[in-house]
Design a protein around this motif. Structure first.
Motif, PDB file in Angstrom:
ATOM      1  N   VAL A   1      24.777  32.814  39.151  1.00 60.44           N
ATOM      2  CA  VAL A   1      25.539  32.692  37.907  1.00 60.44           C
ATOM      3  C   VAL A   1      26.803  33.544  38.017  1.00 60.44           C
ATOM      4  O   VAL A   1      26.731  34.741  38.330  1.00 60.44           O
ATOM      5  CB  VAL A   1      24.703  33.163  36.701  1.00 60.44           C
ATOM      6  CG1 VAL A   1      25.507  33.044  35.411  1.00 60.44           C
ATOM      7  CG2 VAL A   1      23.396  32.387  36.606  1.00 60.44           C
ATOM      8  N   ARG A   2      27.952  32.942  37.762  1.00 62.68           N
ATOM      9  CA  ARG A   2      29.212  33.710  37.757  1.00 62.68           C
ATOM     10  C   ARG A   2      29.231  34.623  36.539  1.00 62.68           C
ATOM     11  O   ARG A   2      29.057  34.166  35.403  1.00 62.68           O
ATOM     12  CB  ARG A   2      30.406  32.758  37.732  1.00 62.68           C
ATOM     13  CG  ARG A   2      31.741  33.446  38.003  1.00 62.68           C
ATOM     14  CD  ARG A   2      32.869  32.422  37.941  1.00 62.68           C
ATOM     15  NE  ARG A   2      34.162  33.022  38.178  1.00 62.68           N
ATOM     16  CZ  ARG A   2      34.782  33.041  39.358  1.00 62.68           C
ATOM     17  NH1 ARG A   2      34.207  32.466  40.404  1.00 62.68           N
ATOM     18  NH2 ARG A   2      35.970  33.613  39.501  1.00 62.68           N
ATOM     19  N   LEU A   3      29.431  35.900  36.783  1.00 60.94           N
ATOM     20  CA  LEU A   3      29.324  36.894  35.725  1.00 60.94           C
ATOM     21  C   LEU A   3      30.673  37.284  35.138  1.00 60.94           C
ATOM     22  O   LEU A   3      30.801  37.536  33.943  1.00 60.94           O
ATOM     23  CB  LEU A   3      28.618  38.141  36.280  1.00 60.94           C
ATOM     24  CG  LEU A   3      28.217  39.243  35.327  1.00 60.94           C
ATOM     25  CD1 LEU A   3      27.301  38.716  34.229  1.00 60.94           C
ATOM     26  CD2 LEU A   3      27.510  40.356  36.089  1.00 60.94           C
ATOM     27  N   GLY A   4      31.691  37.335  35.955  1.00 60.64           N
ATOM     28  CA  GLY A   4      33.014  37.746  35.484  1.00 60.64           C
ATOM     29  C   GLY A   4      33.909  38.053  36.670  1.00 60.64           C
ATOM     30  O   GLY A   4      33.553  37.784  37.820  1.00 60.64           O
TER      31      GLY A   4
ATOM     32  N   GLU B   1      20.314  40.467  41.332  1.00 64.93           N
ATOM     33  CA  GLU B   1      21.304  40.982  42.269  1.00 64.93           C
ATOM     34  C   GLU B   1      22.689  40.706  41.691  1.00 64.93           C
ATOM     35  O   GLU B   1      22.938  39.609  41.194  1.00 64.93           O
ATOM     36  CB  GLU B   1      21.218  40.285  43.617  1.00 64.93           C
ATOM     37  CG  GLU B   1      20.012  40.629  44.462  1.00 64.93           C
ATOM     38  CD  GLU B   1      20.046  39.867  45.774  1.00 64.93           C
ATOM     39  OE1 GLU B   1      20.596  40.397  46.748  1.00 64.93           O
ATOM     40  OE2 GLU B   1      19.531  38.733  45.798  1.00 64.93           O
ATOM     41  N   VAL B   2      23.569  41.693  41.750  1.00 65.61           N
ATOM     42  CA  VAL B   2      24.969  41.488  41.394  1.00 65.61           C
ATOM     43  C   VAL B   2      25.793  41.705  42.652  1.00 65.61           C
ATOM     44  O   VAL B   2      25.729  42.771  43.269  1.00 65.61           O
ATOM     45  CB  VAL B   2      25.418  42.446  40.280  1.00 65.61           C
ATOM     46  CG1 VAL B   2      26.910  42.243  39.975  1.00 65.61           C
ATOM     47  CG2 VAL B   2      24.595  42.229  39.012  1.00 65.61           C
TER      48      VAL B   2
ATOM     49  N   ALA C   1      24.375  38.509  49.102  1.00 61.46           N
ATOM     50  CA  ALA C   1      23.087  38.264  48.454  1.00 61.46           C
ATOM     51  C   ALA C   1      22.022  38.029  49.518  1.00 61.46           C
ATOM     52  O   ALA C   1      22.269  37.440  50.564  1.00 61.46           O
ATOM     53  CB  ALA C   1      23.182  37.045  47.536  1.00 61.46           C
ATOM     54  N   LEU C   2      20.834  38.520  49.239  1.00 59.87           N
ATOM     55  CA  LEU C   2      19.718  38.367  50.161  1.00 59.87           C
ATOM     56  C   LEU C   2      19.167  36.947  50.121  1.00 59.87           C
ATOM     57  O   LEU C   2      19.207  36.286  49.087  1.00 59.87           O
ATOM     58  CB  LEU C   2      18.605  39.348  49.792  1.00 59.87           C
ATOM     59  CG  LEU C   2      18.946  40.836  49.864  1.00 59.87           C
ATOM     60  CD1 LEU C   2      17.803  41.652  49.295  1.00 59.87           C
ATOM     61  CD2 LEU C   2      19.247  41.258  51.287  1.00 59.87           C
TER      62      LEU C   2
ATOM     63  N   TRP D   1      29.071  37.901  40.791  1.00 63.03           N
ATOM     64  CA  TRP D   1      28.041  36.884  40.606  1.00 63.03           C
ATOM     65  C   TRP D   1      26.684  37.554  40.456  1.00 63.03           C
ATOM     66  O   TRP D   1      26.428  38.591  41.077  1.00 63.03           O
ATOM     67  CB  TRP D   1      27.992  35.931  41.801  1.00 63.03           C
ATOM     68  CG  TRP D   1      29.097  34.919  41.817  1.00 63.03           C
ATOM     69  CD1 TRP D   1      30.405  35.137  42.143  1.00 63.03           C
ATOM     70  CD2 TRP D   1      28.989  33.521  41.515  1.00 63.03           C
ATOM     71  NE1 TRP D   1      31.121  33.972  42.056  1.00 63.03           N
ATOM     72  CE2 TRP D   1      30.275  32.954  41.678  1.00 63.03           C
ATOM     73  CE3 TRP D   1      27.934  32.689  41.134  1.00 63.03           C
ATOM     74  CZ2 TRP D   1      30.533  31.608  41.464  1.00 63.03           C
ATOM     75  CZ3 TRP D   1      28.185  31.345  40.921  1.00 63.03           C
ATOM     76  CH2 TRP D   1      29.466  30.807  41.081  1.00 63.03           C
ATOM     77  N   MET D   2      25.822  36.947  39.636  1.00 61.89           N
ATOM     78  CA  MET D   2      24.427  37.368  39.528  1.00 61.89           C
ATOM     79  C   MET D   2      23.552  36.369  40.261  1.00 61.89           C
ATOM     80  O   MET D   2      23.763  35.162  40.146  1.00 61.89           O
ATOM     81  CB  MET D   2      23.971  37.415  38.061  1.00 61.89           C
ATOM     82  CG  MET D   2      24.252  38.712  37.366  1.00 61.89           C
ATOM     83  SD  MET D   2      23.325  38.847  35.803  1.00 61.89           S
ATOM     84  CE  MET D   2      23.898  37.403  34.916  1.00 61.89           C
TER      85      MET D   2
END
Length: 300
Positions: free
Chosen positions: A156-159, A142-143, A132-133, A263-264
């Motif tokens: 945020v944890r996405l999956g 960003e994912v 991530a930047l 993560w997002m």
């Protein structure tokens, strides 16, 4: 704030794209006019609202306060739709980055479904596999793979998704099927270019099978899949991609199974935009809907 509302809306557009030229195009103005409006706003507010950053412009603390006011102006103007009806708030451009596989199999169908209900929405997806930047000028979402360490942003944890070793049926017929992890060392690896890999969580093949030599390497996961199908070696692939192909066989699933998180990363100001919030929810829904495939549990 004693500021011209038009100047505030210009700043709002610059904050979303991080570039004067892109903001000018969206507003139907020229670059010089945007620059002049920003200068006028800074004069009226008595300070800088933008600062140079890698890839564009970043909001200063004063700029962030001004943008919050600009969002209120935009929200009020949006209620003045034709016939007294408020226009669809889920409109405009949302900019995101994600890995190749996530972009194709999660983001693309999620956005397509969302746009059927909100045709005024446009989503720009830049594909890359990186950390991530720390400065995310012009980016709304960003994912990334692995838990990010970020400042002035929400993570945020996405999956989760599973990766495993795959080989083509033709390759195995010619070279034999490895029955142990040690036997994988006799086969070439199809995976990322080690020297260019920026994400520590993706180092699993070199960690699990350190003696396995590189066969074909690439920065693009679609090249990994097609090279594995073509018999270039044994590929370490996301299961949600490898399992789509009947000509691929997953090897040693009980021994080689790497579970990694998506993560997002979201700018705090981005989530105040209905369009960004809608795309975030669409991504979450898509991940939930395809959870079995992401975890390598989908039926072949």
């Amino acid at each position: 704030m004693n500021a011209n509302p038009d100047d505030l809306l210009v700043l709002l557009e610059v904050s979303r794209s991080a570039k004067f030229t892109t903001a000018a195009q969206a507003l139907g103005l020229n670059h010089t006019t945007v620059s002049r409006r920003i200068a006028a706003l800074e004069k009226s507010l008595g300070g800088r609202v933008l600062a140079r950053a890698a890839g564009g412009w970043e909001l200063t603390e004063l700029g962030e306060r001004a943008v919050r006011v600009a969002e209120q102006v935009e929200e009020v103007l949006a209620t003045l739709g034709p016939g007294g009806r408020a226009p669809d708030p889920i409109t405009g451009v949302v900019r995101m980055t994600a890995t190749d596989g996530f972009s194709a199999y999660i983001a693309a169908p999620a956005v397509a479904r969302l746009r059927r209900k909100h045709p005024g929405l446009s989503v720009e997806v830049v594909t890359m596999t990186r950390r991530a930047l720390q400065q995310r000028s012009g980016l709304d979402i960003e994912v990334v793979v692995g838990e990010p360490q970020v400042h002035r942003a929400e993570a945020v944890r996405l999956g989760e998704y599973m990766l495993g070793m795959y080989a083509s049926r033709a390759y195995l017929a010619e070279h034999g099927t490895p029955g142990t992890v040690a036997e994988l060392n006799d086969h070439p690896l199809v995976y990322f270019v080690d020297s260019m890999l920026q994400v520590d969580d993706l180092d699993a093949p070199r960690r699990l099978v350190p003696a396995m030599r590189d066969g074909l390497t690439s920065t693009n996961v679609f090249v990994h899949v097609e090279a594995t199908r073509a018999g270039a070696g044994i590929g370490f692939l996301p299961c949600f991609m490898g399992d789509l192909h009947d000509d691929l066989v997953r090897l040693l699933p009980d021994r080689i199974a790497e579970l990694l998180p998506y993560w997002m990363v979201l700018r705090p100001d981005s989530m105040r935009r209905p369009a960004v919030a809608a795309v975030v929810q669409a991504l979450r829904d898509q991940v939930t809907m395809h959870r079995d495939a992401l975890l390598g549990r989908s039926a072949r």
